[in-house]
Design a protein around this motif. Structure first.
Motif: not given
Length: 288
Positions: A16-20, A29, A50-55
Motif C-alpha cells: 500500500k505504498n509506491y515508495t516501499k 518510484q 490514492i488519497k494523501g498517503k493512503s493507497v
C-alpha cells in the motif's frame, strides 16, 4: 513468464505504498508509477484509490489482484512441473567405480541438491567413445585416456590386487608371476580399465596373457567373484571390489613379489564441452 507489471502491481497492493514497493523491487518510484499506469491503460480502469498517503485497491483493482495472485501460483506450479522434465546431467561410470566407489558420493548429492542425474555404466573405452559423441556429459573412469582432450580430476586412489578364494593353494605364499599363470585367470572384457591395467603390468614384466593357463572373460563382478569363490581361478581387481568378501572370509588377496599397483580413479569431461560450467558445478558439489 508473467508480465513484470503484474509483479509490480502485487507489490504495491501488498505494501500500500509506491515508495516501499519501488525499494523492494529495486526500481525507481517513477518506474513503478509508469508500470501501474500502463496496466490501467490496458484494462481501461483505475486500479488504486490514492488519497494523501493512503493507497488502496479499487473494486477493479481487487479483481485484478485476485487474478494476478492466481496467475503467480500457476506460474510457480508450471515451473515445478517443468523441473520434472529437466534434462538430467548425463554421467558415465565404469563398472568398478559405479558399484563400489560412486554410490556414497551420489547418495549425498541426491540428498543435498535438487538436480536430476542419469548414470550409464559401461567399460572405459565405451564411456570415452560416448563422451566424444556427446552422449554423456562427464564420467568416472579408471584406465588410460587422452589427457590432451579431456579435463580431469583425480577423485580417488585405490590398490589393484590379485584375488582368489579363501584357502587357495597360493594363499599366504610369496609368489612369482609365473605361479599365477598355473591357474585359470578371470578377466573383464576387452576395453575394460581393469583388464588394461593387468595387461600393462604383464607388458612391463616382459609377459603377456598368452602365459595364462586359461582365460575366462566375465563382465559382471557378481558372477566373477562367485566363480572365484568356487574354483581355483585367480583375478585382479580393485581392493574395494573384493573387500566385503575378504572380510567375510570368502576370498583373499594374494602376494606377488615385486608387485605393487595403485591406480587413480578419475572424473573427466571433454575440454571443449559447452556444458563446462554445469559439469564443474556438479563435480564441486559432489566432492564437497
Amino acid at each position: 513468464m508473467l508480465d513484470q507489471k503484474l509483479f509490480t502491481f502485487l507489490k504495491v497492493a501488498q505494501l500500500k505504498n509506491y515508495t516501499k514497493a519501488a525499494k523492494e523491487l529495486h526500481l525507481t518510484q517513477p518506474a513503478v508509477t509508469q508500470q501501474i499506469k500502463k496496466l490501467e491503460d490496458h484494462y481501461g480502469c483505475q486500479l488504486f484509490d490514492i488519497k494523501g498517503k493512503s493507497v488502496n485497491l479499487t473494486p477493479q483493482g481487487e479483481a485484478l489482484y485476485h487474478y494476478a495472485k492466481f496467475q503467480v501460483a500457476n506460474e510457480n506450479q508450471l515451473i515445478d512441473q517443468l523441473k520434472k522434465y529437466e534434462t538430467p546431467i548425463k554421467i558415465g561410470a565404469t563398472l568398478s567405480i559405479a558399484d563400489y566407489y560412486l554410490p556414497p558420493y551420489l547418495s549425498k548429492y541426491i540428498k543435498n541438491y535438487d538436480e536430476l542425474i542419469s548414470v550409464t555404466v559401461q567399460n572405459t573405452q565405451t564411456i570415452i567413445d560416448m563422451l566424444l559423441n556427446n552422449e554423456l556429459y562427464c564420467a568416472f573412469i579408471e584406465g588410460i585416456f587422452d589427457k590432451s582432450i579431456f579435463q580431469y580430476y583425480q577423485f580417488n586412489q585405490t590398490k589393484f590386487l590379485p584375488v582368489a578364494r579363501k584357502g587357495h593353494p597360493l594363499e599366504g605364499l610369496n609368489l612369482e608371476l609365473s605361479d599365477i599363470h598355473k591357474y585359470p585367470l578371470i578377466l573383464r572384457e576387452k576395453g575394460s580399465g581393469t583388464r588394461e591395467i593387468y595387461e600393462n603390468f604383464l607388458y612391463q614384466n616382459n609377459d603377456t596373457l598368452a602365459s595364462a593357463n586359461k582365460i575366462y572373460e566375465i563382465n559382471s563382478f557378481g558372477i566373477l567373484k562367485n566363480l572365484l569363490g568356487n574354483s581355483d581361478a585367480i583375478s585382479f581387481m580393485y581392493e574395494e571390489v573384493a573387500r566385503e568378501e575378504v572380510e567375510n572370509g570368502e576370498l583373499c588377496f594374494l602376494s606377488i613379489n615385486h608387485y605393487s599397483i595403485e591406480r587413480p580413479l578419475y572424473f573427466i569431461y571433454p575440454k571443449n564441452s559447452l556444458l563446462k560450467n554445469r559439469i564443474e558445478r556438479f563435480y564441486q558439489r559432489l566432492m564437497n
